[in-house]
Design an enzyme around this catalytic site. Sequence first.
Site, PDB file in Angstrom:
ATOM      1  N   ARG A  52       1.257   6.144  14.641  1.00 18.24           N
ATOM      2  CA  ARG A  52       1.011   5.515  13.335  1.00 18.24           C
ATOM      3  C   ARG A  52       1.501   4.064  13.311  1.00 18.24           C
ATOM      4  NH1 ARG A  52       0.636   6.912   7.631  1.00 18.24           N
ATOM      5  NH2 ARG A  52       2.106   5.693   6.393  1.00 18.24           N
ATOM      6  N   LEU A  78      -1.496   1.137   3.790  1.00 17.44           N
ATOM      7  CA  LEU A  78      -1.570   2.349   4.610  1.00 17.44           C
ATOM      8  C   LEU A  78      -0.898   3.451   3.813  1.00 17.44           C
ATOM      9  CD1 LEU A  78      -1.906   4.045   7.187  1.00 17.44           C
ATOM     10  CD2 LEU A  78       0.146   2.936   8.097  1.00 17.44           C
ATOM     11  N   SER A  79      -1.634   4.487   3.465  1.00 15.46           N
ATOM     12  CA  SER A  79      -1.091   5.557   2.622  1.00 15.46           C
ATOM     13  C   SER A  79       0.096   6.234   3.285  1.00 15.46           C
ATOM     14  CB  SER A  79      -2.172   6.608   2.344  1.00 15.46           C
ATOM     15  OG  SER A  79      -3.214   6.071   1.567  1.00 15.46           O
ATOM     16  N   GLN A  80       0.994   6.772   2.455  1.00 11.33           N
ATOM     17  CA  GLN A  80       2.153   7.489   2.963  1.00 11.33           C
ATOM     18  C   GLN A  80       1.686   8.675   3.800  1.00 11.33           C
ATOM     19  OE1 GLN A  80       2.981   8.853  -1.356  1.00 11.33           O
ATOM     20  NE2 GLN A  80       4.240  10.205  -0.101  1.00 11.33           N
TER      21      GLN A  80
END
Length: 230
Positions: A52, A78-80
């Site tokens: 990631r 960037l989403s959790q």
Amino acid sequence: MRSPDTRRYPRPEWLQGVGMTSQRTRDRMVERLARQGIADHRVLEVMAGEPRHLFLDEALAHRAYEDTSLPIGHGQTLSQPWIVARMTELLREQAPTRVLEIGTGSGYQTLVLARVVTELWSVERINALHRRAGERLRLLGAHNARLRLADGGHGWPEAAPFDAILLTACASTLPEPLLAQLADGGVLIAPLAEQDGTQRLVRVRREGTRFETQRLETVRFVPLLEGVIR
């Protein structure tokens, strides 16, 4: 919890990460996701195996596995990890083969989807993000992901119908072209704005000409915008 077997994701050392981007850190993230209710072992396995941190600028890479969303430039995030896992888990419940993602963004959610579905199409409206995501996905061998620079609200009509559509930005109303591109029995997973300004994840299932909506968790996403930024 026993960590997923990540030996199926052999990586050069420079891709594996060190310290706050190491495999141990990814394993801790996955253990946290499991405690938070993510039960799909395939999703957990993929997220344990994929770097990631490569989807962020170097200055933020050490925060990649925190339980938070992070900026990727151009007003996007960037989403959790939890929301990436949750949306992927919801999508996998339908066992889809052909999937459309609206909002490629950094490309991380795209990568996770590419590992769990057979065919993936992903649309991004910001050229700089589109190009950068393409480079990262090629580097990581996500060859089943097709990318397009376009207004996501129009979908990808020539590739339709799709078994599932994943929308990674919040809409005030769901775009009609996306609903039209769902296969009969297909589902759309999306954040949707409510009248009081809150956002809620919804699952919309197509049954012939009817669309049944199920309201799920409250979430927080950037808004779905129109137009292409070249």
